[in-house]
Design a protein around this motif. Structure first.
Motif, short mmCIF file in Angstrom:
data_model
loop_
_atom_site.label_atom_id
_atom_site.label_comp_id
_atom_site.label_asym_id
_atom_site.label_seq_id
_atom_site.Cartn_x
_atom_site.Cartn_y
_atom_site.Cartn_z
N LEU A 60 -22.80 -1.53 76.24
CA LEU A 60 -23.05 -2.81 76.87
C LEU A 60 -23.84 -3.46 76.13
O LEU A 60 -24.00 -4.96 76.76
N GLN A 61 -25.36 -3.02 76.09
CA GLN A 61 -26.04 -3.75 75.44
C GLN A 61 -25.94 -4.41 74.54
O GLN A 61 -26.19 -5.60 74.07
N ALA A 62 -25.13 -4.05 73.65
CA ALA A 62 -24.56 -4.45 72.18
C ALA A 62 -23.83 -5.54 72.45
O ALA A 62 -23.69 -6.67 71.63
N THR A 63 -22.61 -5.46 72.93
CA THR A 63 -21.45 -6.40 73.40
C THR A 63 -22.11 -7.22 73.93
O THR A 63 -21.69 -8.41 73.60
N ASP A 64 -23.61 -7.48 74.82
CA ASP A 64 -24.19 -8.69 76.10
C ASP A 64 -24.72 -9.08 74.39
O ASP A 64 -24.48 -10.79 74.01
N TYR A 65 -25.06 -8.69 73.04
CA TYR A 65 -25.99 -9.40 72.70
C TYR A 65 -25.32 -10.00 71.24
O TYR A 65 -24.98 -11.27 71.58
N LEU A 66 -23.30 -9.59 70.99
CA LEU A 66 -22.67 -9.73 70.20
C LEU A 66 -22.34 -10.95 71.09
O LEU A 66 -21.88 -11.93 70.41
N ARG A 67 -21.57 -11.33 73.02
CA ARG A 67 -21.80 -12.21 72.97
C ARG A 67 -22.36 -13.31 73.20
O ARG A 67 -21.71 -14.43 73.22
N GLN A 68 -23.77 -13.27 72.95
CA GLN A 68 -24.48 -14.34 73.46
C GLN A 68 -24.32 -14.96 71.72
O GLN A 68 -24.87 -16.39 71.59
N ALA A 69 -24.10 -14.28 70.51
CA ALA A 69 -23.88 -14.62 69.13
C ALA A 69 -22.60 -15.68 69.11
O ALA A 69 -22.40 -15.66 68.11
N GLY A 70 -21.40 -15.40 70.30
CA GLY A 70 -20.19 -15.79 70.28
C GLY A 70 -19.00 -14.89 69.19
O GLY A 70 -18.01 -15.49 69.27
N VAL A 71 -19.15 -14.29 69.64
CA VAL A 71 -19.00 -13.17 68.85
C VAL A 71 -17.97 -12.13 70.37
O VAL A 71 -18.01 -11.93 71.09
N GLU A 72 -16.46 -12.40 70.37
CA GLU A 72 -15.52 -11.84 71.32
C GLU A 72 -15.54 -10.43 71.42
O GLU A 72 -14.66 -9.11 70.49
N ALA A 73 -16.68 -9.41 71.86
CA ALA A 73 -16.91 -8.06 72.33
C ALA A 73 -16.28 -7.37 73.36
O ALA A 73 -17.01 -8.40 73.87
N TYR A 74 -15.77 -5.83 73.84
CA TYR A 74 -15.91 -5.69 74.68
C TYR A 74 -16.50 -4.13 74.81
O TYR A 74 -16.09 -3.42 73.56
N SER A 75 -17.17 -3.56 76.12
CA SER A 75 -17.67 -3.04 75.79
C SER A 75 -16.06 -1.34 75.80
O SER A 75 -15.70 -1.32 77.22
N VAL A 76 -16.21 -0.61 75.26
CA VAL A 76 -15.65 0.59 76.07
C VAL A 76 -16.25 1.53 76.81
O VAL A 76 -16.87 2.23 76.59
#
Length: 98
Positions: A60-76
């Protein structure tokens, strides 16, 4: 994520090296959570990234960071613990580098 994985989805395992080596989703790319900012270039352009850890907190932490960086990310949800419990494909060993 199982359906997406079957279609070749990019899976990012953000656990520590020993955790990853002990068992991970087959084909998962390994970048420990703390290393993600400096290793963003290893992520695919224009493709979703499915982020997994042991149970969901770090992903969840990584997904939040990636989304803020513009990456389409999903936490499993449930992480590798749930993945293994469902008897999905796992492998062991060190991450390979490109």
């Amino acid at each position: 994520m199982a359906a997406a994985r079957a279609e070749g989805a990019f899976v990012l395992d953000c656990r520590e090296p020993a955790e990853y080596e002990g068992g991970h989703v087959a084909g998962a790319h390994h970048i420990p959570l703390q290393s993600i900012p400096e290793r963003m270039g290893e992520l695919p352009d224009g493709r979703p990234v499915y982020v997994i850890c042991a149970s969901g907190g770090r992903s969840l932490q990584a997904t939040d960071y990636l989304r803020q960086a513009g990456v389409e990310a999903y936490s499993v949800v449930g992480g590798t613990t749930a993945w293994a419990a469902q008897r999905r494909e796992m492998e062991t060993g060190r991450a390979t580098t490109a």
